[in-house]
Design a protein around this motif. Structure first.
Motif, mmCIF file in Angstrom:
data_model
loop_
_atom_site.group_PDB
_atom_site.id
_atom_site.type_symbol
_atom_site.label_atom_id
_atom_site.label_comp_id
_atom_site.label_asym_id
_atom_site.label_seq_id
_atom_site.Cartn_x
_atom_site.Cartn_y
_atom_site.Cartn_z
ATOM 1 N N ARG A 125 -1.040 -3.998 -6.612
ATOM 2 C CA ARG A 125 -2.408 -3.640 -6.172
ATOM 3 C C ARG A 125 -3.109 -4.854 -5.570
ATOM 4 O O ARG A 125 -3.805 -4.740 -4.557
ATOM 5 N N GLU A 177 -0.167 -3.956 -11.194
ATOM 6 C CA GLU A 177 -1.406 -4.698 -10.905
ATOM 7 C C GLU A 177 -1.167 -5.769 -9.843
ATOM 8 O O GLU A 177 -2.013 -5.982 -8.974
ATOM 9 N N ARG A 202 0.822 -1.209 0.000
ATOM 10 C CA ARG A 202 0.000 0.000 0.000
ATOM 11 C C ARG A 202 0.855 1.258 0.000
ATOM 12 O O ARG A 202 0.544 2.241 -0.685
ATOM 13 N N LEU A 241 2.368 1.810 -3.441
ATOM 14 C CA LEU A 241 1.356 2.350 -4.347
ATOM 15 C C LEU A 241 1.107 3.828 -4.069
ATOM 16 O O LEU A 241 0.990 4.637 -4.997
#
Length: 185
Positions: free
Chosen positions: A177, A174, A114, A117
């Protein structure tokens, strides 16, 4: 800046600033990086208490200082500004609550995914290199450098990231994520 008198708020004009807390044990927990256009110091501005976090330049930076009396005068002249300031304080509190929740309840690899990101979203190109060391990343997720290194090694093997002395390059956003949302499954 921790414990300094809250007599002003600051707006970042250029550069990057790191916001962190220092525990009594001396351990540092980095919260976020702030970029131009963001403001900080608004909470202590309104309650006259000491600062609760430390803000330090992560790179050469320039900030604009706005004194309490000038902010209060603007609020008196433009009451809608008070609504904006309350909204900013609410967003800041919501963000802090979310980070505390993550620190307490999420495993470190999810916190790291997290945070990567989030840090990549602050850049123009989300696949750009994140120029933080593993020690610095550990400060952002409340972990040891060794735990971060072990997780990054696994992700490197899976071709999610590439690590080097200059930082980290995200190869598969991706996959990152999916790792970041894995607590929701």
């Amino acid at each position: 800046m921790t414990d300094d008198e809250g007599d002003a708020l600051y707006a970042i004009v250029e550069g990057t600033l790191e916001v962190s807390f220092l525990a009594m044990s001396g351990r540092k927990l980095a919260l976020t990086l702030m970029r131009p256009g963001e403001v900080f110091g608004e909470i202590a501005l309104f309650d006259s208490g000491p600062r609760t976090a430390t803000v330090a330049a992560a790179e050469p930076s320039r900030v604009l200082r706005v004194r309490r009396r000038d902010v209060m005068e603007q609020i008196r002249q433009h009451p809608d500004l008070a609504v904006d300031m309350v909204r900013l304080a609410g967003l800041r509190m919501r963000s802090m609550s979310s980070q505390l929740n993550e620190q307490v309840f999420l495993p470190m690899p999810i916190r790291l995914a997290r945070k990567l990101l989030h840090l990549s979203s602050l850049q123009d190109d989300p696949t750009e290199r994140i120029t933080l060391s593993q020690s610095e990343l550990a400060e952002f997720v409340g972990a040891t450098r060794e735990a971060v290194s072990k997780t990054i090694s696994i992700w490197k093997r899976d071709n999610v990231v590439e690590a080097s002395r200059g930082g980290l390059l995200i190869h598969d956003i991706e996959a990152l994520r999916a790792l970041a949302e894995s607590d929701l499954i």
